[in-house]
Design a protein around this motif. Structure first.
Motif, PDB file in Angstrom:
ATOM      1  N   ARG A 231      -1.733   2.141  -6.284  1.00  0.00           N
ATOM      2  CA  ARG A 231      -0.790   1.068  -6.574  1.00  0.00           C
ATOM      3  C   ARG A 231       0.400   1.111  -5.617  1.00  0.00           C
ATOM      4  NH1 ARG A 231       1.886   0.591 -12.496  1.00  0.00           N
ATOM      5  NH2 ARG A 231       3.244   2.206 -11.609  1.00  0.00           N
ATOM      6  N   MET A 232       0.885   2.314  -5.344  1.00  0.00           N
ATOM      7  CA  MET A 232       2.001   2.472  -4.417  1.00  0.00           C
ATOM      8  C   MET A 232       1.621   2.016  -3.011  1.00  0.00           C
ATOM      9  SD  MET A 232       4.123   5.991  -3.668  1.00  0.00           S
ATOM     10  CE  MET A 232       5.468   6.038  -2.464  1.00  0.00           C
ATOM     11  N   ALA A 233       0.420   2.399  -2.561  1.00  0.00           N
ATOM     12  CA  ALA A 233      -0.035   1.986  -1.237  1.00  0.00           C
ATOM     13  C   ALA A 233      -0.153   0.470  -1.163  1.00  0.00           C
ATOM     14  CB  ALA A 233      -1.380   2.639  -0.919  1.00  0.00           C
ATOM     15  N   PHE A 234      -0.763  -0.127  -2.170  1.00  0.00           N
ATOM     16  CA  PHE A 234      -0.955  -1.579  -2.181  1.00  0.00           C
ATOM     17  C   PHE A 234       0.379  -2.311  -2.160  1.00  0.00           C
ATOM     18  CE2 PHE A 234      -1.627  -5.612  -4.444  1.00  0.00           C
ATOM     19  CZ  PHE A 234      -2.641  -6.166  -3.671  1.00  0.00           C
ATOM     20  N   GLU A 235       1.316  -1.844  -2.953  1.00  0.00           N
ATOM     21  CA  GLU A 235       2.609  -2.527  -3.055  1.00  0.00           C
ATOM     22  C   GLU A 235       3.437  -2.401  -1.789  1.00  0.00           C
ATOM     23  OE1 GLU A 235       4.278  -0.780  -6.550  1.00  0.00           O
ATOM     24  OE2 GLU A 235       3.176  -2.107  -7.929  1.00  0.00           O
ATOM     25  N   THR A 236       3.128  -1.409  -0.954  1.00  0.00           N
ATOM     26  CA  THR A 236       3.865  -1.237   0.296  1.00  0.00           C
ATOM     27  C   THR A 236       3.054  -1.670   1.516  1.00  0.00           C
ATOM     28  OG1 THR A 236       3.156   1.098   0.337  1.00  0.00           O
ATOM     29  CG2 THR A 236       5.331   0.604  -0.594  1.00  0.00           C
ATOM     30  N   GLY A 237       1.935  -2.349   1.271  1.00  0.00           N
ATOM     31  CA  GLY A 237       1.152  -2.920   2.359  1.00  0.00           C
ATOM     32  C   GLY A 237       0.313  -1.934   3.142  1.00  0.00           C
ATOM     33  N   LYS A 238       0.016  -0.784   2.538  1.00  0.00           N
ATOM     34  CA  LYS A 238      -0.801   0.209   3.222  1.00  0.00           C
ATOM     35  C   LYS A 238      -2.250   0.063   2.766  1.00  0.00           C
ATOM     36  CE  LYS A 238       3.122   3.349   3.503  1.00  0.00           C
ATOM     37  NZ  LYS A 238       3.722   4.649   3.131  1.00  0.00           N
ATOM     38  N   PRO A 239      -3.184  -0.086   3.691  1.00  0.00           N
ATOM     39  CA  PRO A 239      -4.584  -0.319   3.307  1.00  0.00           C
ATOM     40  C   PRO A 239      -5.203   0.891   2.621  1.00  0.00           C
ATOM     41  CG  PRO A 239      -4.408  -0.006   5.668  1.00  0.00           C
ATOM     42  CD  PRO A 239      -3.010  -0.081   5.159  1.00  0.00           C
TER      43      PRO A 239
END
Length: 274
Positions: A231-239
């Motif tokens: 969720r953290m990766a997705f919310e910060t635009g990290k694939p």
């Protein structure tokens, strides 16, 4: 290599600071069962809950009796080809930091360095009273000496050194104890119902912040301690990419998902990139 495999190679080549998150599916090829089926449904009975372990002697007896029978199989498990390939990819600079939900220590035995164990390590034991630490093998010696009738028992292995066993005479079972203070011993792992220690969480969040992508290997991500990083990766635009047999809680957040075992996929990835 399949089209999915080519996509995974391209994913790794595009990102220089890939954070790896591994789960129980990483170790199934080493003979260590996982908790869930391919649909993410938990197998068997509910695992021991941390609050109950600390409060109830009967729960501690059941845990240690089953662990006494199940631990030898886990301690004999060896890293599989996936562990070895992952360590090689890290050594070659193709993958970055590594976090694991596993407690088996197989990443370290395969050669991975700086492994962050989110849920602790089953090969360590801590006293809840004086906080002394012991090796699990030392505690196993205590258990066998105090409970010789159970020493030769055989049972189907369960996750994390447990065994599918319901001992009949738990009233007669002798718990291990701290040799320093006589206190209560607990495996140095995060039981269900307990939280990941604050310092471990802080380290994990820093690793996610420093990464430019996330690679999930062998985890259904049902447990929040793993899902939170997707969720953290997705919310910060990290694939996010995943290698996992079965669905995960974060499927809709991923840019790449490969339904395969780590022991098959990672050696091929290593041969292509390292």
């Amino acid at each position: 290599m399949t089209a999915d495999g080519d996509a995974l190679v391209a994913f790794v080549e595009r990102h220089r600071r890939i954070l790896v998150l591994s789960g129980a599916g990483m170790s199934t090829a080493s003979g260590i069962p996982d908790y869930r089926d391919r649909d993410g449904v938990r197998r068997g009975k509910t695992p021991v809950q941390g609050p109950e372990f600390r409060k109830m002697e009967a729960v501690r007896k059941r845990y240690w009796a089953r662990s006494m029978v199940g631990y030898p199989a886990l301690s004999a498990a060896a890293p599989n080809a996936g562990h070895v390939a992952l360590a090689g990819l890290q050594a070659a600079g193709r993958l970055g930091a590594l976090m694991t939900q596993n407690v088996d220590g197989l990443h370290q035995r395969a050669g991975s360095a700086d492994v962050l164990e989110l849920h602790g390590n089953i090969h360590k034991v801590v006293c809840l009273d004086c906080h002394a630490g012991f090796s699990r093998s030392f505690v196993q010696e205590q258990l066998v000496e105090a409970n010789p009738a159970l020493a030769g028992a055989v049972a189907t292995p369960a996750p994390d050194g447990d065994a599918h066993l319901e001992p009949d005479a738990l009233a007669e079972f002798h718990l291990p104890h701290c040799v320093h203070c006589g206190g209560t011993l607990k495996p140095d792992v995060v039981f269900f119902g307990d939280g990941v220690p604050a310092d471990v969480t802080r380290d994990a969040l820093e690793r996610m912040t420093d990464a430019d992508a996330l690679l999930v290997i062998g985890s259904s991500l049902v447990v929040y301690s793993g899902f939170r990083f997707c969720r953290m990766a997705f919310e910060t635009g990290k694939p996010i990419a995943a290698v996992n047999l079965g669905k995960t809680r974060a499927d809709e957040l991923m840019s790449l998902k490969i339904e395969a075992g780590a022991e098959m996929t990672l050696p091929i990835l290593f041969s292509r990139l390292a």
